[in-house]
Design a protein around this motif. Structure first.
Motif, PDB file in Angstrom:
ATOM      1  N   MET A   1       0.847  -1.189   0.000  1.00  0.00           N
ATOM      2  CA  MET A   1       0.000   0.000   0.000  1.00  0.00           C
ATOM      3  C   MET A   1       0.890   1.249   0.000  1.00  0.00           C
ATOM      4  O   MET A   1       1.806   1.366   0.804  1.00  0.00           O
ATOM      5  N   GLN A   2       0.638   2.168  -0.890  1.00  0.00           N
ATOM      6  CA  GLN A   2       1.442   3.361  -1.003  1.00  0.00           C
ATOM      7  C   GLN A   2       1.131   4.332   0.134  1.00  0.00           C
ATOM      8  O   GLN A   2       0.100   4.244   0.801  1.00  0.00           O
ATOM      9  N   ALA A   3       2.028   5.294   0.306  1.00  0.00           N
ATOM     10  CA  ALA A   3       1.881   6.258   1.399  1.00  0.00           C
ATOM     11  C   ALA A   3       0.600   7.075   1.258  1.00  0.00           C
ATOM     12  O   ALA A   3      -0.088   7.360   2.249  1.00  0.00           O
ATOM     13  N   LEU A   4       0.262   7.459   0.021  1.00  0.00           N
ATOM     14  CA  LEU A   4      -0.961   8.251  -0.188  1.00  0.00           C
ATOM     15  C   LEU A   4      -2.205   7.442   0.178  1.00  0.00           C
ATOM     16  O   LEU A   4      -3.193   7.998   0.660  1.00  0.00           O
ATOM     17  N   ASP A   5      -2.148   6.140  -0.071  1.00  0.00           N
ATOM     18  CA  ASP A   5      -3.297   5.298   0.284  1.00  0.00           C
ATOM     19  C   ASP A   5      -3.471   5.236   1.801  1.00  0.00           C
ATOM     20  O   ASP A   5      -4.593   5.279   2.321  1.00  0.00           O
ATOM     21  N   ILE A   6      -2.339   5.127   2.515  1.00  0.00           N
ATOM     22  CA  ILE A   6      -2.412   5.107   3.983  1.00  0.00           C
ATOM     23  C   ILE A   6      -2.955   6.442   4.492  1.00  0.00           C
ATOM     24  O   ILE A   6      -3.796   6.489   5.393  1.00  0.00           O
ATOM     25  N   LYS A   7      -2.461   7.537   3.912  1.00  0.00           N
ATOM     26  CA  LYS A   7      -2.954   8.859   4.303  1.00  0.00           C
ATOM     27  C   LYS A   7      -4.447   8.999   4.014  1.00  0.00           C
ATOM     28  O   LYS A   7      -5.205   9.583   4.805  1.00  0.00           O
ATOM     29  N   LEU A   8      -4.874   8.446   2.887  1.00  0.00           N
ATOM     30  CA  LEU A   8      -6.284   8.523   2.514  1.00  0.00           C
ATOM     31  C   LEU A   8      -7.168   7.847   3.570  1.00  0.00           C
ATOM     32  O   LEU A   8      -8.173   8.414   4.017  1.00  0.00           O
ATOM     33  N   LEU A   9      -6.774   6.659   3.987  1.00  0.00           N
ATOM     34  CA  LEU A   9      -7.564   5.929   4.980  1.00  0.00           C
ATOM     35  C   LEU A   9      -7.545   6.635   6.332  1.00  0.00           C
ATOM     36  O   LEU A   9      -8.551   6.674   7.047  1.00  0.00           O
ATOM     37  N   ARG A  10      -6.371   7.189   6.696  1.00  0.00           N
ATOM     38  CA  ARG A  10      -6.290   7.910   7.966  1.00  0.00           C
ATOM     39  C   ARG A  10      -7.172   9.162   7.944  1.00  0.00           C
ATOM     40  O   ARG A  10      -7.847   9.478   8.920  1.00  0.00           O
ATOM     41  N   ASP A  11      -7.137   9.889   6.824  1.00  0.00           N
ATOM     42  CA  ASP A  11      -7.983  11.083   6.706  1.00  0.00           C
ATOM     43  C   ASP A  11      -9.462  10.710   6.798  1.00  0.00           C
ATOM     44  O   ASP A  11     -10.251  11.410   7.459  1.00  0.00           O
ATOM     45  N   PHE A  12      -9.806   9.637   6.146  1.00  0.00           N
ATOM     46  CA  PHE A  12     -11.219   9.221   6.155  1.00  0.00           C
ATOM     47  C   PHE A  12     -11.644   8.815   7.563  1.00  0.00           C
ATOM     48  O   PHE A  12     -12.751   9.146   8.011  1.00  0.00           O
ATOM     49  N   ARG A  13     -10.766   8.124   8.283  1.00  0.00           N
ATOM     50  CA  ARG A  13     -11.097   7.725   9.647  1.00  0.00           C
ATOM     51  C   ARG A  13     -11.193   8.951  10.555  1.00  0.00           C
ATOM     52  O   ARG A  13     -12.070   9.040  11.414  1.00  0.00           O
ATOM     53  N   ARG A  14     -10.301   9.930  10.347  1.00  0.00           N
ATOM     54  CA  ARG A  14     -10.319  11.128  11.171  1.00  0.00           C
ATOM     55  C   ARG A  14     -11.572  11.969  10.937  1.00  0.00           C
ATOM     56  O   ARG A  14     -12.079  12.621  11.853  1.00  0.00           O
ATOM     57  N   LEU A  15     -12.064  11.926   9.713  1.00  0.00           N
ATOM     58  CA  LEU A  15     -13.232  12.747   9.343  1.00  0.00           C
ATOM     59  C   LEU A  15     -14.531  11.930   9.344  1.00  0.00           C
ATOM     60  O   LEU A  15     -15.486  12.309   8.679  1.00  0.00           O
ATOM     61  N   TRP A  16     -14.557  10.849  10.108  1.00  0.00           N
ATOM     62  CA  TRP A  16     -15.683   9.929   9.991  1.00  0.00           C
ATOM     63  C   TRP A  16     -17.024  10.594  10.298  1.00  0.00           C
ATOM     64  O   TRP A  16     -18.036  10.300   9.641  1.00  0.00           O
ATOM     65  N   ALA A  17     -17.054  11.509  11.265  1.00  0.00           N
ATOM     66  CA  ALA A  17     -18.333  12.131  11.629  1.00  0.00           C
ATOM     67  C   ALA A  17     -18.853  13.006  10.488  1.00  0.00           C
ATOM     68  O   ALA A  17     -20.030  12.948  10.116  1.00  0.00           O
ATOM     69  N   GLN A  18     -17.961  13.835   9.926  1.00  0.00           N
ATOM     70  CA  GLN A  18     -18.376  14.674   8.807  1.00  0.00           C
ATOM     71  C   GLN A  18     -18.709  13.827   7.582  1.00  0.00           C
ATOM     72  O   GLN A  18     -19.667  14.108   6.865  1.00  0.00           O
ATOM     73  N   ALA A  19     -17.909  12.800   7.352  1.00  0.00           N
ATOM     74  CA  ALA A  19     -18.179  11.921   6.209  1.00  0.00           C
ATOM     75  C   ALA A  19     -19.529  11.224   6.357  1.00  0.00           C
ATOM     76  O   ALA A  19     -20.281  11.083   5.389  1.00  0.00           O
ATOM     77  N   LEU A  20     -19.836  10.802   7.596  1.00  0.00           N
ATOM     78  CA  LEU A  20     -21.118  10.129   7.823  1.00  0.00           C
ATOM     79  C   LEU A  20     -22.279  11.080   7.568  1.00  0.00           C
ATOM     80  O   LEU A  20     -23.294  10.688   6.976  1.00  0.00           O
ATOM     81  N   ALA A  21     -22.147  12.327   8.008  1.00  0.00           N
ATOM     82  CA  ALA A  21     -23.211  13.299   7.787  1.00  0.00           C
ATOM     83  C   ALA A  21     -23.462  13.511   6.294  1.00  0.00           C
ATOM     84  O   ALA A  21     -24.611  13.591   5.839  1.00  0.00           O
ATOM     85  N   ILE A  22     -22.391  13.593   5.527  1.00  0.00           N
ATOM     86  CA  ILE A  22     -22.541  13.757   4.074  1.00  0.00           C
ATOM     87  C   ILE A  22     -23.097  12.478   3.456  1.00  0.00           C
ATOM     88  O   ILE A  22     -23.973  12.521   2.589  1.00  0.00           O
ATOM     89  N   ALA A  23     -22.586  11.337   3.905  1.00  0.00           N
ATOM     90  CA  ALA A  23     -23.031  10.059   3.338  1.00  0.00           C
ATOM     91  C   ALA A  23     -24.516   9.818   3.579  1.00  0.00           C
ATOM     92  O   ALA A  23     -25.209   9.259   2.728  1.00  0.00           O
ATOM     93  N   LEU A  24     -25.022  10.254   4.730  1.00  0.00           N
ATOM     94  CA  LEU A  24     -26.448  10.078   5.011  1.00  0.00           C
ATOM     95  C   LEU A  24     -27.296  10.897   4.045  1.00  0.00           C
ATOM     96  O   LEU A  24     -28.327  10.432   3.554  1.00  0.00           O
ATOM     97  N   VAL A  25     -26.867  12.132   3.780  1.00  0.00           N
ATOM     98  CA  VAL A  25     -27.608  12.962   2.821  1.00  0.00           C
ATOM     99  C   VAL A  25     -27.545  12.346   1.430  1.00  0.00           C
ATOM    100  O   VAL A  25     -28.555  12.225   0.727  1.00  0.00           O
ATOM    101  N   LEU A  26     -26.333  11.945   1.034  1.00  0.00           N
ATOM    102  CA  LEU A  26     -26.171  11.331  -0.285  1.00  0.00           C
ATOM    103  C   LEU A  26     -26.949  10.018  -0.371  1.00  0.00           C
ATOM    104  O   LEU A  26     -27.578   9.710  -1.397  1.00  0.00           O
ATOM    105  N   GLY A  27     -26.909   9.240   0.723  1.00  0.00           N
ATOM    106  CA  GLY A  27     -27.632   7.973   0.731  1.00  0.00           C
ATOM    107  C   GLY A  27     -29.128   8.159   0.603  1.00  0.00           C
ATOM    108  O   GLY A  27     -29.817   7.315   0.014  1.00  0.00           O
ATOM    109  N   CYS A  28     -29.663   9.258   1.156  1.00  0.00           N
ATOM    110  CA  CYS A  28     -31.100   9.528   1.004  1.00  0.00           C
ATOM    111  C   CYS A  28     -31.472   9.705  -0.464  1.00  0.00           C
ATOM    112  O   CYS A  28     -32.499   9.198  -0.926  1.00  0.00           O
TER     113      CYS A  28
END
Length: 787
Positions: A1-28
């Motif tokens: 796994m490349q460094a950018l991929d690791i950073k991508l997953l870490r960023d996504f985990r760090r932003l999980w609350a904001q991502a979930l809020a957006i995902a719920l709207v998009l999922g609707c």
């Protein structure tokens, strides 16, 4: 796994609350898209399969009495593949344990068994024996509603003779997927049933031996339906034909078409709202992330990562958010589509359900969701890719402030320092503030569109029952009767007031446009059944004219004063030119009204009636129904009180379900917009807010600055939300309008107030969640960060 991929997953985990809020709207958006198209496809596929397997007819017509040999001439019409003649008639039923009358529609079965067209599906028991005179099969919903099983019996008033009929089996028919009785507004399976009777017995009961009064046709692939209908009308005219019609105007099929059209409208109106809000949220969050990660971006580019790789990294972060929303939407949408499709199948009396959400629907919804997230992320991702390492490693240039018109206006208001900070922040980022306001306004609009239906249905009930149809009961006569029959009705137990009306089948023409309707002729003094215009005023058609429902007039493209051609489809098939006296608002059906004396004069006949409207004493209702069950020449009864109660109960249940769904949607939109907006503000202004805390501002004062901006934008969103809600509600009323019914656009102040209250409360809750982060800030750590 490349460094950018690791950073991508870490960023996504760090932003999980904001991502979930957006995902719920998009999922609707994804879920509503799949639900609408899933139900749409399920109804379409099930109906198409049912019609094909059970040979649903292409053309229908009824007549008073046509000789059996005419069938050969009908079969010779070019384009006709199959002819099915039969005997039909309405009867009054006396059901054990039921005080009120019920109505049955008798349909003859060929003596050999099943018909060739509109083939019923036997669900239990057997068909009536061809030689039997007291055996019938009934439609399954009628049997279920009354607790009948094969072998049970009930009484029917067949042409003035009360006879006991034994149920041999239960069936379903493609002709009665939506089983609605004469004059009913909604199905009442306990009060209306379909009775299949052997042809010999049905013909004898209705004096149709050697004759028929109903015909159904299937056509060849190259047939011209309009030409077949014209030829069929010509053949049936001498025998009292009432006008042939195709599948599109067959009553049961029309209701299904209207429902499918509503689902299509729903799929067009709501999903774009969610996808648009999701794009904005992704843009807002990603723009702030990139602003905070300038030095990291510079470092990545300095060690050799290309512009394309950096751009792709942030697009993939938006893609992960979109994929989360797609997964949520797929799950919720598939479950909702299947559950609601099954409810529709039960409501419409389908014998089976073909449920299939096509792969295209999944692919399209996913592509739109990814496209919305990608579009929201594209600008920020390109900006990150264009940063040179040297510039990215330096702090961004501070914004340039100047004292403008708005600043002088705020100074003149002498606001407190926290209030000045709130308004200056809004003015500093006008585009983001505008988009946040738009997102919250759309949440208000969704709530307005959801709750207006309650007021609209109250308006329908008031106009249809309290103002127009104020009678308790209507009696439908098998044939038009002299007005002297009203005196006989007046002597029935409990009858306080009786009024007679005449209904005539007719075809209205104006230029190239035409429409088959039932014209109602009512005396000017009618008080129980009245015509109401758009202002609530009682109107009556002047002698020699015709009144039209506004939707009927729109279809014919006529205005008051225009002259239309009226061809009456009765024994005396005559045509007259009549001026349109005015237009009236009508929510059920397409009404046309004429003066009672005018109709009798045109037909050169003594006054006749086809229905009687009754106002009754509730204390004598049981005695009245006992007499009605014995009354000869009666084809049916309509209990308006029961119809209103059933309509209210059904609609109330649907309104609760829809309001709950839409309120959930509005709350998810509000939380998604407000939470992400507050989180972005906190990340931008953490150093500033920490400084205020160090200078002595209390937690409440600092929190007011963070919460104030979002709440000010939420308040500003309310008027815009009301306007957008009106637009969405209007588009829904236009999309839901059909020949069968219309939904008025009724928007009361309480509707707007309720929508605003829900959104504002959800907004406060979302911001309070972010406020907890503010309370837990490490002031020392925050002050060490760079601007």
């Amino acid at each position: 796994m490349q460094a950018l991929d690791i950073k991508l997953l870490r960023d996504f985990r760090r932003l999980w609350a904001q991502a979930l809020a957006i995902a719920l709207v998009l999922g609707c958006g994804v879920a509503i898209f799949l639900t609408s198209f899933g139900m749409y496809n399920a109804l379409e596929d099930t109906r198409a399969a049912y019609y094909e397997r059970n040979r649903f007819a292409d053309v229908f017509s009824e007549t008073r009495r046509a000789p059996a040999p005419l069938e050969a001439e009908i079969a010779a019409i070019p384009g006709v593949a199959t002819v099915e003649t039969r005997v039909v008639g309405s009867v009054i039923l006396d059901i054990p344990g039921r005080t009120q009358t019920a109505v049955g529609r008798v349909i003859s079965l060929p003596n050999g068994g099943m018909p060739q067209l509109n083939i019923p599906l036997l669900r239990a028991g057997r068909l009536p024996a061809p030689e039997a005179t007291d055996e019938v099969a009934v439609n399954e919903p009628f049997a279920r509603a009354n607790g009948f099983v094969p072998g049970d019996s009930f009484h029917a008033n067949l042409n003035g003779q009360k006879r006991q009929l034994t149920i041999t089996g239960t069936m379903l028919s493609p002709e009665f997927i939506y089983t609605i009785g004469p004059g009913q507004m909604m199905p009442d399976n306990a009060a209306f049933g379909i009775l299949w009777m052997p042809e010999r017995a049905a013909a004898a009961a209705f004096d149709m031996t050697g004759a028929f009064n109903s015909v159904a046709l299937s056509l060849t692939r190259d047939a011209q339906t309009a030409e077949v209908i014209d030829r069929l009308d010509d053949l049936l005219d001498p025998y009292g034909g009432f006008g042939a019609y195709g599948q599109e105007t067959q009553l049961s099929n029309s209701f299904i078409d209207a429902e499918i059209m509503q689902l299509r409208t729903l799929a067009m109106v709501l999903p774009p709202v969610f996808f648009g809000i999701s794009a904005f949220l992704v843009n807002m969050v990603l723009a702030r992330i990139i602003a905070l990660e300038r030095s990291e971006i510079g470092l990545l580019k300095a060690v050799g990562y290309s512009d394309a790789e950096v751009c792709q990294h942030y697009l993939m972060l938006a893609g992960l958010v979109a994929l989360s929303g797609i997964v949520l939407g797929f799950g919720a949408g598939s479950w909702l589509a299947h559950a609601l499709a099954r409810l529709y199948a039960d409501f419409f009396d389908f014998p089976y359900l073909i449920f299939r959400v096509s792969y295209d629907a999944y692919a399209i919804s996913a592509a739109i969701a990814l496209g919305a997230a990608g579009l929201g992320a594209l600008r920020s991702a390109l900006a990150a890719a264009r940063l040179s390492p040297a510039i990215a490693m330096q702090p961004p240039a501070p914004p340039r402030y100047s004292r403008g018109l708005f600043d002088r206006a705020l100074g003149a208001l002498r606001l407190s320092q926290p209030a000045m900070m709130v308004f200056r922040s809004i003015l500093r980022w006008p585009v983001r503030a505008g988009l946040t306001t738009l997102g919250l306004a759309l949440a208000v609009a969704v709530m307005v569109a959801a709750t207006f239906t309650d007021d609209a249905l109250d308006e329908i009930l008031d106009v249809a029952f309290s103002q127009s149809n104020r009678q308790d009961t209507m009696l439908l006569f098998a044939e038009d009767r002299p007005v002297s029959v009203l005196e006989e009705v007046r002597r029935l137990p409990g009858v306080l007031v009786v009024e007679g009306h005449l209904y005539l089948a007719a075809e209205l023409r104006h230029g190239p446009r035409s429409k088959q309707v039932a014209i109602e002729a009512r005396p000017p003094e009618s008080d129980l059944s009245r015509v109401i215009d758009g202002t609530g005023r009682v109107v009556a058609p002047p002698p020699g004219t015709i009144l039209l429902a506004d939707r009927l007039a729109a279809q014919l493209n006529v205005q008051p004063g225009d002259v239309i051609e009226v061809e009456f489809l009765t024994n005396r098939r005559e045509t007259f030119q009549l001026p349109v006296a005015g237009l009236v608002t009508q929510y059920f059906g397409l009404g046309a009204y004429m003066d009672f004396d005018t109709v009798n004069t045109l037909f050169r006949q003594a006054p006749r009636v086809s229905t009687a409207s009754l106002l009754i004493d509730e204390g004598h209702e049981d005695a009245l129904h006992a007499r009605l069950k014995e009354m000869p020449g009666l084809a049916g009864t309509i209990m308006l009180t029961e119809s209103r109660r059933a309509f209210e109960d059904t609609i109330a249940e649907n309104v609760v379900i829809m309001t709950t769904i839409y309120a959930t949607i509005a709350i998810l939109i509000t939380v998604g917009v407000a939470y992400n907006g507050a989180r972005v503000q906190l990340s931008e202004r953490a150093r500033e807010l920490a400084s205020l805390r160090i200078l002595g501002f209390s937690r409440g004062e600092v929190s007011a600055i963070l919460m104030g901006e979002t709440l000010v934008l939420a308040l500003a969103a309310q008027p815009l939300g009301w306007v957008l809600g009106w637009a969405i509600a209007w588009s829904m009323t236009e999309g839901f309008t059909s020949d069968l019914y219309a939904i008025p656009l009724v928007l009361k102040p309480a509707t707007f107030a309720q929508a605003s209250l829900v959104v504002l409360v959800a907004c406060v809750v979302a911001v309070l969640v972010v406020r907890r982060r503010l309370d837990n800030l490490d002031l020392v750590a925050v002050m060490k960060t760079r601007e």
